[in-house]
Design a protein around this motif. Structure first.
Motif, PDB file in Angstrom:
ATOM      1  N   ILE A 163      24.981  82.742  49.762  1.00 13.22           N
ATOM      2  CA  ILE A 163      24.895  82.825  51.224  1.00 13.22           C
ATOM      3  C   ILE A 163      26.062  82.089  51.883  1.00 13.22           C
ATOM      4  CG2 ILE A 163      23.558  81.956  53.211  1.00 13.22           C
ATOM      5  CD1 ILE A 163      21.029  82.673  51.567  1.00 13.22           C
ATOM      6  N   HIS A 164      26.534  81.032  51.231  1.00 15.86           N
ATOM      7  CA  HIS A 164      27.628  80.216  51.770  1.00 15.86           C
ATOM      8  C   HIS A 164      28.961  80.503  51.073  1.00 15.86           C
ATOM      9  CE1 HIS A 164      24.888  78.001  54.274  1.00 15.86           C
ATOM     10  NE2 HIS A 164      24.083  77.871  53.236  1.00 15.86           N
ATOM     11  N   ASN A 165      29.084  81.712  50.508  1.00 14.09           N
ATOM     12  CA  ASN A 165      30.306  82.134  49.809  1.00 14.09           C
ATOM     13  C   ASN A 165      30.669  81.202  48.660  1.00 14.09           C
ATOM     14  OD1 ASN A 165      30.762  84.422  51.489  1.00 14.09           O
ATOM     15  ND2 ASN A 165      31.502  83.021  53.063  1.00 14.09           N
ATOM     16  N   GLY A 166      29.667  80.637  48.032  1.00 13.54           N
ATOM     17  CA  GLY A 166      29.891  79.747  46.902  1.00 13.54           C
ATOM     18  C   GLY A 166      29.944  80.498  45.588  1.00 13.54           C
ATOM     19  N   GLU A 167      30.506  79.847  44.609  1.00 15.04           N
ATOM     20  CA  GLU A 167      30.562  80.391  43.254  1.00 15.04           C
ATOM     21  C   GLU A 167      29.887  79.390  42.328  1.00 15.04           C
ATOM     22  OE1 GLU A 167      34.618  81.078  42.244  1.00 15.04           O
ATOM     23  OE2 GLU A 167      34.938  82.469  43.900  1.00 15.04           O
ATOM     24  N   ILE A 168      29.138  79.911  41.368  1.00 11.39           N
ATOM     25  CA  ILE A 168      28.430  79.045  40.437  1.00 11.39           C
ATOM     26  C   ILE A 168      28.916  79.325  39.015  1.00 11.39           C
ATOM     27  CG2 ILE A 168      26.464  80.617  40.229  1.00 11.39           C
ATOM     28  CD1 ILE A 168      24.667  78.064  40.179  1.00 11.39           C
ATOM     29  N   HIS A 169      29.153  78.257  38.276  1.00 11.62           N
ATOM     30  CA  HIS A 169      29.631  78.370  36.900  1.00 11.62           C
ATOM     31  C   HIS A 169      28.757  77.501  36.005  1.00 11.62           C
ATOM     32  CE1 HIS A 169      33.316  80.308  38.297  1.00 11.62           C
ATOM     33  NE2 HIS A 169      33.286  79.434  39.276  1.00 11.62           N
ATOM     34  N   LEU A 170      28.433  78.025  34.841  1.00 12.23           N
ATOM     35  CA  LEU A 170      27.583  77.312  33.897  1.00 12.23           C
ATOM     36  C   LEU A 170      28.321  77.181  32.569  1.00 12.23           C
ATOM     37  CD1 LEU A 170      23.882  77.725  33.216  1.00 12.23           C
ATOM     38  CD2 LEU A 170      25.433  78.188  31.343  1.00 12.23           C
ATOM     39  N   VAL A 171      28.298  75.982  32.011  1.00  9.90           N
ATOM     40  CA  VAL A 171      28.801  75.731  30.661  1.00  9.90           C
ATOM     41  C   VAL A 171      27.679  74.995  29.942  1.00  9.90           C
ATOM     42  CG1 VAL A 171      30.511  74.527  29.257  1.00  9.90           C
ATOM     43  CG2 VAL A 171      31.196  75.568  31.427  1.00  9.90           C
ATOM     44  N   SER A 172      27.264  75.531  28.802  1.00  3.44           N
ATOM     45  CA  SER A 172      26.164  74.907  28.086  1.00  3.44           C
ATOM     46  C   SER A 172      26.391  75.001  26.584  1.00  3.44           C
ATOM     47  CB  SER A 172      24.842  75.583  28.442  1.00  3.44           C
ATOM     48  OG  SER A 172      23.759  74.877  27.880  1.00  3.44           O
ATOM     49  N   VAL A 173      26.050  73.922  25.905  1.00  3.06           N
ATOM     50  CA  VAL A 173      26.145  73.871  24.450  1.00  3.06           C
ATOM     51  C   VAL A 173      24.766  73.474  23.926  1.00  3.06           C
ATOM     52  CG1 VAL A 173      27.277  72.791  22.476  1.00  3.06           C
ATOM     53  CG2 VAL A 173      28.570  73.187  24.589  1.00  3.06           C
ATOM     54  N   PRO A 174      24.114  74.376  23.165  1.00  2.00           N
ATOM     55  CA  PRO A 174      22.803  74.033  22.625  1.00  2.00           C
ATOM     56  C   PRO A 174      22.831  72.688  21.888  1.00  2.00           C
ATOM     57  CG  PRO A 174      23.231  76.348  22.300  1.00  2.00           C
ATOM     58  CD  PRO A 174      24.511  75.738  22.827  1.00  2.00           C
ATOM     59  N   LYS A 175      21.805  71.899  22.117  1.00  2.00           N
ATOM     60  CA  LYS A 175      21.585  70.558  21.558  1.00  2.00           C
ATOM     61  C   LYS A 175      22.447  69.476  22.223  1.00  2.00           C
ATOM     62  CE  LYS A 175      20.215  72.300  17.053  1.00  2.00           C
ATOM     63  NZ  LYS A 175      20.495  72.350  15.635  1.00  2.00           N
ATOM     64  N   TYR A 176      23.345  69.849  23.146  1.00  3.50           N
ATOM     65  CA  TYR A 176      24.214  68.858  23.784  1.00  3.50           C
ATOM     66  C   TYR A 176      24.074  68.803  25.295  1.00  3.50           C
ATOM     67  CZ  TYR A 176      26.404  68.216  19.295  1.00  3.50           C
ATOM     68  OH  TYR A 176      26.629  67.926  17.970  1.00  3.50           O
ATOM     69  N   GLY A 177      23.689  69.899  25.941  1.00  2.00           N
ATOM     70  CA  GLY A 177      23.488  69.851  27.374  1.00  2.00           C
ATOM     71  C   GLY A 177      24.191  70.952  28.144  1.00  2.00           C
ATOM     72  N   THR A 178      24.048  70.856  29.463  1.00  2.00           N
ATOM     73  CA  THR A 178      24.517  71.896  30.375  1.00  2.00           C
ATOM     74  C   THR A 178      25.243  71.267  31.546  1.00  2.00           C
ATOM     75  OG1 THR A 178      22.627  73.270  29.764  1.00  2.00           O
ATOM     76  CG2 THR A 178      23.729  73.811  31.841  1.00  2.00           C
ATOM     77  N   THR A 179      26.294  71.935  32.002  1.00  3.77           N
ATOM     78  CA  THR A 179      26.999  71.555  33.221  1.00  3.77           C
ATOM     79  C   THR A 179      27.025  72.763  34.137  1.00  3.77           C
ATOM     80  OG1 THR A 179      28.392  69.950  32.087  1.00  3.77           O
ATOM     81  CG2 THR A 179      29.177  70.741  34.210  1.00  3.77           C
ATOM     82  N   ILE A 180      26.573  72.574  35.362  1.00  3.10           N
ATOM     83  CA  ILE A 180      26.620  73.626  36.374  1.00  3.10           C
ATOM     84  C   ILE A 180      27.524  73.136  37.483  1.00  3.10           C
ATOM     85  CG2 ILE A 180      25.299  74.919  38.083  1.00  3.10           C
ATOM     86  CD1 ILE A 180      22.956  74.848  36.111  1.00  3.10           C
ATOM     87  N   THR A 181      28.496  73.974  37.838  1.00  2.00           N
ATOM     88  CA  THR A 181      29.430  73.656  38.905  1.00  2.00           C
ATOM     89  C   THR A 181      29.307  74.701  39.993  1.00  2.00           C
ATOM     90  OG1 THR A 181      30.967  72.684  37.303  1.00  2.00           O
ATOM     91  CG2 THR A 181      31.863  73.253  39.464  1.00  2.00           C
ATOM     92  N   ILE A 182      29.131  74.236  41.221  1.00  2.00           N
ATOM     93  CA  ILE A 182      29.072  75.122  42.380  1.00  2.00           C
ATOM     94  C   ILE A 182      30.239  74.755  43.275  1.00  2.00           C
ATOM     95  CG2 ILE A 182      27.659  75.966  44.287  1.00  2.00           C
ATOM     96  CD1 ILE A 182      25.264  74.612  42.804  1.00  2.00           C
ATOM     97  N   SER A 183      31.002  75.766  43.676  1.00  2.00           N
ATOM     98  CA  SER A 183      32.132  75.494  44.556  1.00  2.00           C
ATOM     99  C   SER A 183      32.000  76.332  45.824  1.00  2.00           C
ATOM    100  CB  SER A 183      33.458  75.792  43.853  1.00  2.00           C
ATOM    101  OG  SER A 183      33.571  77.160  43.532  1.00  2.00           O
ATOM    102  N   PHE A 184      32.370  75.720  46.935  1.00  2.00           N
ATOM    103  CA  PHE A 184      32.287  76.359  48.245  1.00  2.00           C
ATOM    104  C   PHE A 184      33.650  76.323  48.914  1.00  2.00           C
ATOM    105  CE2 PHE A 184      28.184  74.365  47.403  1.00  2.00           C
ATOM    106  CZ  PHE A 184      27.306  75.393  47.644  1.00  2.00           C
ATOM    107  N   PRO A 185      33.973  77.340  49.715  1.00  2.94           N
ATOM    108  CA  PRO A 185      35.213  77.275  50.483  1.00  2.94           C
ATOM    109  C   PRO A 185      35.179  76.067  51.420  1.00  2.94           C
ATOM    110  CG  PRO A 185      34.224  79.457  50.627  1.00  2.94           C
ATOM    111  CD  PRO A 185      33.234  78.561  49.948  1.00  2.94           C
ATOM    112  N   LYS A 186      36.294  75.376  51.572  1.00  5.11           N
ATOM    113  CA  LYS A 186      36.326  74.212  52.454  1.00  5.11           C
ATOM    114  C   LYS A 186      36.182  74.576  53.909  1.00  5.11           C
ATOM    115  CE  LYS A 186      38.612  70.799  49.652  1.00  5.11           C
ATOM    116  NZ  LYS A 186      39.704  69.895  49.466  1.00  5.11           N
ATOM    117  N   ASP A 187      36.513  75.815  54.258  1.00  2.00           N
ATOM    118  CA  ASP A 187      36.456  76.222  55.658  1.00  2.00           C
ATOM    119  C   ASP A 187      35.116  76.834  56.035  1.00  2.00           C
ATOM    120  OD1 ASP A 187      36.583  78.583  54.260  1.00  2.00           O
ATOM    121  OD2 ASP A 187      38.206  79.436  55.439  1.00  2.00           O
ATOM    122  N   ILE A 188      34.059  76.448  55.348  1.00  4.74           N
ATOM    123  CA  ILE A 188      32.723  76.988  55.606  1.00  4.74           C
ATOM    124  C   ILE A 188      32.271  76.600  57.012  1.00  4.74           C
ATOM    125  CG2 ILE A 188      31.209  75.116  54.844  1.00  4.74           C
ATOM    126  CD1 ILE A 188      29.745  77.169  53.139  1.00  4.74           C
TER     127      ILE A 188
END
Length: 84
Positions: free
Chosen positions: A57-82
């Protein structure tokens, strides 16, 4: 830097991780990676679906990096001019 013109929110954990073949599905409503522990762990499988739609809804992008048994990182980025 890919995020130079964006505002970025990153969340990570050191949990069980998500198998590669299920990583795209975790953004689906009601999807649970480990259904065998659903009652023990709790949750509805809605959290990441809500995050994905709110970011979109806010023109964001979501990225997921996950390694089984080690964990997950989720990154959400939004345009600065929102605009609110």
């Amino acid at each position: 830097n890919d995020f130079e013109d964006r505002t970025v929110l990153t969340v990570n954990d050191n949990g069980i991780g998500i198998p590669l073949d299920q990583q795209e599905r975790v953004f689906e409503r009601f999807y649970r990676v480990d259904k065998s522990h659903s009652k023990e762990v709790g949750g509805t499988g809605l959290g990441l679906s809500i995050v994905k739609h709110a970011a979109a809804i806010h023109n964001g992008e979501i990225h997921l990096v996950s390694v089984p048994k080690y964990g997950t990182t989720i990154t959400i980025s939004f345009p600065k001019d929102i605009k609110a």
